[in-house]
Design a protein around this motif. Structure first.
Motif, PDB file in Angstrom:
ATOM      1  N   ALA A   1       0.816  -1.220   0.000  1.00 30.72           N
ATOM      2  CA  ALA A   1       0.000   0.000   0.000  1.00 30.72           C
ATOM      3  C   ALA A   1       0.846   1.265   0.000  1.00 30.72           C
ATOM      4  CB  ALA A   1      -0.910   0.008   1.230  1.00 30.72           C
ATOM      5  N   ALA A   2       2.160   1.113   0.107  1.00 28.69           N
ATOM      6  CA  ALA A   2       3.027   2.271   0.353  1.00 28.69           C
ATOM      7  C   ALA A   2       2.845   3.402  -0.646  1.00 28.69           C
ATOM      8  CB  ALA A   2       4.488   1.818   0.376  1.00 28.69           C
ATOM      9  N   ALA A   3       2.808   3.101  -1.944  1.00 23.24           N
ATOM     10  CA  ALA A   3       2.808   4.152  -2.971  1.00 23.24           C
ATOM     11  C   ALA A   3       1.410   4.627  -3.352  1.00 23.24           C
ATOM     12  CB  ALA A   3       3.548   3.657  -4.213  1.00 23.24           C
ATOM     13  N   VAL A   4       0.392   4.127  -2.690  1.00 25.20           N
ATOM     14  CA  VAL A   4      -0.990   4.522  -2.988  1.00 25.20           C
ATOM     15  C   VAL A   4      -1.424   5.631  -2.029  1.00 25.20           C
ATOM     16  CG1 VAL A   4      -3.396   3.744  -3.090  1.00 25.20           C
ATOM     17  CG2 VAL A   4      -1.553   2.239  -3.883  1.00 25.20           C
ATOM     18  N   PRO A   5      -2.013   6.729  -2.538  1.00 23.40           N
ATOM     19  CA  PRO A   5      -2.465   7.814  -1.657  1.00 23.40           C
ATOM     20  C   PRO A   5      -3.500   7.338  -0.642  1.00 23.40           C
ATOM     21  CG  PRO A   5      -2.441   8.527  -3.954  1.00 23.40           C
ATOM     22  CD  PRO A   5      -2.208   7.046  -3.967  1.00 23.40           C
ATOM     23  N   ARG A   6      -3.549   8.008   0.496  1.00 24.94           N
ATOM     24  CA  ARG A   6      -4.454   7.622   1.567  1.00 24.94           C
ATOM     25  C   ARG A   6      -5.919   7.680   1.134  1.00 24.94           C
ATOM     26  NH1 ARG A   6      -2.051   7.115   6.482  1.00 24.94           N
ATOM     27  NH2 ARG A   6       0.051   7.992   6.717  1.00 24.94           N
ATOM     28  N   GLU A   7      -6.263   8.634   0.286  1.00 23.70           N
ATOM     29  CA  GLU A   7      -7.669   8.764  -0.105  1.00 23.70           C
ATOM     30  C   GLU A   7      -8.180   7.549  -0.873  1.00 23.70           C
ATOM     31  OE1 GLU A   7      -8.721  11.414  -3.424  1.00 23.70           O
ATOM     32  OE2 GLU A   7      -6.593  11.974  -3.491  1.00 23.70           O
ATOM     33  N   PHE A   8      -7.252   6.717  -1.366  1.00 22.29           N
ATOM     34  CA  PHE A   8      -7.647   5.512  -2.076  1.00 22.29           C
ATOM     35  C   PHE A   8      -7.291   4.246  -1.301  1.00 22.29           C
ATOM     36  CE2 PHE A   8      -6.984   8.754  -5.387  1.00 22.29           C
ATOM     37  CZ  PHE A   8      -8.248   8.758  -5.955  1.00 22.29           C
ATOM     38  N   GLY A   9      -7.117   4.380   0.001  1.00 20.49           N
ATOM     39  CA  GLY A   9      -6.872   3.222   0.857  1.00 20.49           C
ATOM     40  C   GLY A   9      -5.428   2.851   1.046  1.00 20.49           C
ATOM     41  N   GLY A  10      -4.494   3.685   0.552  1.00 23.78           N
ATOM     42  CA  GLY A  10      -3.082   3.376   0.679  1.00 23.78           C
ATOM     43  C   GLY A  10      -2.442   3.988   1.909  1.00 23.78           C
ATOM     44  N   ALA A  11      -1.139   3.798   2.012  1.00 26.14           N
ATOM     45  CA  ALA A  11      -0.393   4.343   3.142  1.00 26.14           C
ATOM     46  C   ALA A  11       0.060   5.775   2.881  1.00 26.14           C
ATOM     47  CB  ALA A  11       0.826   3.467   3.428  1.00 26.14           C
ATOM     48  N   GLY A  12       0.050   6.186   1.621  1.00 24.92           N
ATOM     49  CA  GLY A  12       0.464   7.540   1.288  1.00 24.92           C
ATOM     50  C   GLY A  12       1.913   7.829   1.631  1.00 24.92           C
ATOM     51  N   SER A  13       2.762   6.830   1.522  1.00 27.79           N
ATOM     52  CA  SER A  13       4.171   6.999   1.903  1.00 27.79           C
ATOM     53  C   SER A  13       4.899   7.892   0.900  1.00 27.79           C
ATOM     54  CB  SER A  13       4.869   5.644   1.961  1.00 27.79           C
ATOM     55  OG  SER A  13       4.240   4.789   2.891  1.00 27.79           O
ATOM     56  N   ASP A  14       5.879   8.636   1.405  1.00 26.51           N
ATOM     57  CA  ASP A  14       6.687   9.450   0.508  1.00 26.51           C
ATOM     58  C   ASP A  14       7.757   8.567  -0.150  1.00 26.51           C
ATOM     59  OD1 ASP A  14       8.673   9.041   2.420  1.00 26.51           O
ATOM     60  OD2 ASP A  14       8.516  11.053   3.257  1.00 26.51           O
ATOM     61  N   PRO A  15       8.459   9.090  -1.178  1.00 26.38           N
ATOM     62  CA  PRO A  15       9.460   8.273  -1.875  1.00 26.38           C
ATOM     63  C   PRO A  15      10.548   7.735  -0.959  1.00 26.38           C
ATOM     64  CG  PRO A  15       8.954  10.231  -3.147  1.00 26.38           C
ATOM     65  CD  PRO A  15       8.272  10.396  -1.827  1.00 26.38           C
ATOM     66  N   ALA A  16      10.925   8.500   0.063  1.00 25.66           N
ATOM     67  CA  ALA A  16      11.960   8.026   0.983  1.00 25.66           C
ATOM     68  C   ALA A  16      11.511   6.754   1.701  1.00 25.66           C
ATOM     69  CB  ALA A  16      12.306   9.121   1.994  1.00 25.66           C
ATOM     70  N   GLU A  17      10.241   6.714   2.109  1.00 30.01           N
ATOM     71  CA  GLU A  17       9.717   5.520   2.784  1.00 30.01           C
ATOM     72  C   GLU A  17       9.605   4.351   1.811  1.00 30.01           C
ATOM     73  OE1 GLU A  17       7.953   3.160   5.889  1.00 30.01           O
ATOM     74  OE2 GLU A  17       9.285   4.895   5.825  1.00 30.01           O
ATOM     75  N   VAL A  18       9.185   4.628   0.586  1.00 30.23           N
ATOM     76  CA  VAL A  18       9.109   3.572  -0.433  1.00 30.23           C
ATOM     77  C   VAL A  18      10.496   2.981  -0.661  1.00 30.23           C
ATOM     78  CG1 VAL A  18       8.667   3.092  -2.874  1.00 30.23           C
ATOM     79  CG2 VAL A  18       7.052   4.484  -1.566  1.00 30.23           C
ATOM     80  N   ASN A  19      11.512   3.830  -0.808  1.00 30.88           N
ATOM     81  CA  ASN A  19      12.882   3.335  -0.997  1.00 30.88           C
ATOM     82  C   ASN A  19      13.339   2.501   0.197  1.00 30.88           C
ATOM     83  OD1 ASN A  19      13.176   4.575  -3.492  1.00 30.88           O
ATOM     84  ND2 ASN A  19      14.181   6.402  -2.667  1.00 30.88           N
ATOM     85  N   ALA A  20      12.963   2.929   1.407  1.00 29.17           N
ATOM     86  CA  ALA A  20      13.372   2.203   2.613  1.00 29.17           C
ATOM     87  C   ALA A  20      12.738   0.815   2.662  1.00 29.17           C
ATOM     88  CB  ALA A  20      13.002   3.002   3.861  1.00 29.17           C
TER      89      ALA A  20
END
Length: 367
Positions: free
Chosen positions: A41-60
């Motif tokens: 769910a990391a790269a999906v915005p919160r409004e669509f049920g995702g985590a809304g993570s920024d690129p730094a968190e996705v890379n981590a």
């Protein structure tokens, strides 16, 4: 590094990486666990049920997965990449329909861009998209080196939809190209896992054939013939394959420490100095990946390109130095380091390949 992967999944990821080296097959049971983990769910915005993570968190997240299992990390990276493209370029209907499923793991995404003869820069595509009188499209062609082939539920497919303009070629992608989102249940798309890779053997990387594959215009991502704009915008996000390289290098570094501790060699100053040099190179590679994700540089896109170039080269060098430290202990077919080294080398060949990255960086210099 903060642990984002639960302990049970961590152990399964590590075990599966070694098993895939022998079988060359994706671990479908492990993929089910990854889907259910919430990580996708990391790269999906919160409004669509995702985590809304920024690129730094996705890379981590990608780095942590790669430390355990680079093949699963690259499957996750491609899923994140498609999720981000749908979030940015998709229609309202595409976002509302697809993004919640990408977030909850019900839908796993993959990219199908590469093909034989098109070159690393994805120009001169042989696969085509033809619009029919009723507005639908027919896709035909064959894609190679598609990560997630046979395990993905939706593919982001790149095709030539119109004649390319003369003199309009860019460094990556070409004019007249269009993206389509194609479900795996479409009878016109057929995956093939006969490709026998040296590295990333559990990544389900193979071929995808398109034969009279009918899709609707609503399945088109972005404007017709404008795929290169989407491609060019990807690197601006800060998500980078350098995170996969750093994770693999961390795994090799951990192997070196384990070996040296067992041999009682860490008490020797010269050994400690060699290990410190490795640790410093690893941290330098991690730092540029983190800078790409933070998007604080004047040109974030260039930093993303530099992060892949530096991290993939540094990771391979770290693995080779670890091999020298292990000596004969790493010179067996079952040695984990050999698998990590092969996985690391694969990162340089993943799109955009390192040669294409160099061209993209070079054209940014003023003449």
């Amino acid at each position: 590094m903060r642990n984002r992967v639960g302990p049970a999944l961590r152990e399964r990821l590590r075990e599966s990486a070694d098993l895939a080296e022998v079988s060359g097959e994706p671990d479908r049971d492990l993929l089910k666990e990854l889907r259910a983990s919430g990580l996708l769910a990391a790269a999906v915005p919160r409004e669509f049920g995702g985590a809304g993570s920024d690129p730094a968190e996705v890379n981590a997240i990608v780095e942590e997965l790669a430390t355990l299992n680079p093949s699963m990390a690259i499957i996750a990276f491609q899923h994140f990449a498609v999720s981000a493209r749908v979030a940015e370029w998709g229609t309202r209907r595409q976002r509302e329909t697809l993004l919640p499923r990408l977030a909850d793991g019900g839908c796993l995404a993959a990219s199908a861009w590469s093909e034989t003869g098109a070159g690393a820069a994805k120009r001169h595509l042989g696969s085509t998209g033809t619009r029919r009188a009723d507005g639908s499209w027919v896709l035909n062609g064959a894609k190679s080196f598609t990560t997630g082939a046979s395990v993905a539920d939706v593919y982001l497919v790149l095709v030539q939809s119109e004649e390319p303009e003369e003199g309009a070629e860019g460094v990556y992608g070409g004019s007249g190209q269009t993206f389509f989102l194609v479900g795996s249940d479409n009878p016109g798309i057929v995956p093939d896992l006969s490709l026998d890779l040296v590295g990333m053997r559990g990544s389900a990387t193979g071929f995808v054939s398109l034969s009279e594959c009918v899709v609707q215009d609503a399945d088109r991502l972005g404007e017709e013939g404008r795929a290169p704009e989407i491609i060019a915008g990807v690197r601006e996000s800060g998500a980078t394959l350098g995170a996969v390289a750093v994770g693999a290098a961390q795994s090799a570094f951990d192997l070196a420490l384990q070996h040296l501790r067992r041999r009682g060699l860490l008490d020797k100053p010269q050994v400690r100095h060699r290990v410190t040099e490795l640790a410093t190179r690893l941290e330098a590679a991690r730092a540029i990946v983190e800078r790409a994700g933070a998007r604080t540089a004047p040109d974030p896109g260039l930093t993303t390109l530099h992060s892949k170039l530096h991290s993939s080269a540094a990771a391979e060098e770290i693995c080779l130095d670890v091999a020298r430290m292990l000596g004969s202990a790493g010179y067996t077919t079952g040695a984990r380091l050999n698998r990590i080294l092969a996985d690391t080398r694969a990162v340089a060949l993943m799109g955009p390949t390192n040669d294409v990255c160099r061209e993209l960086v070079a054209v940014s210099w003023p003449s």
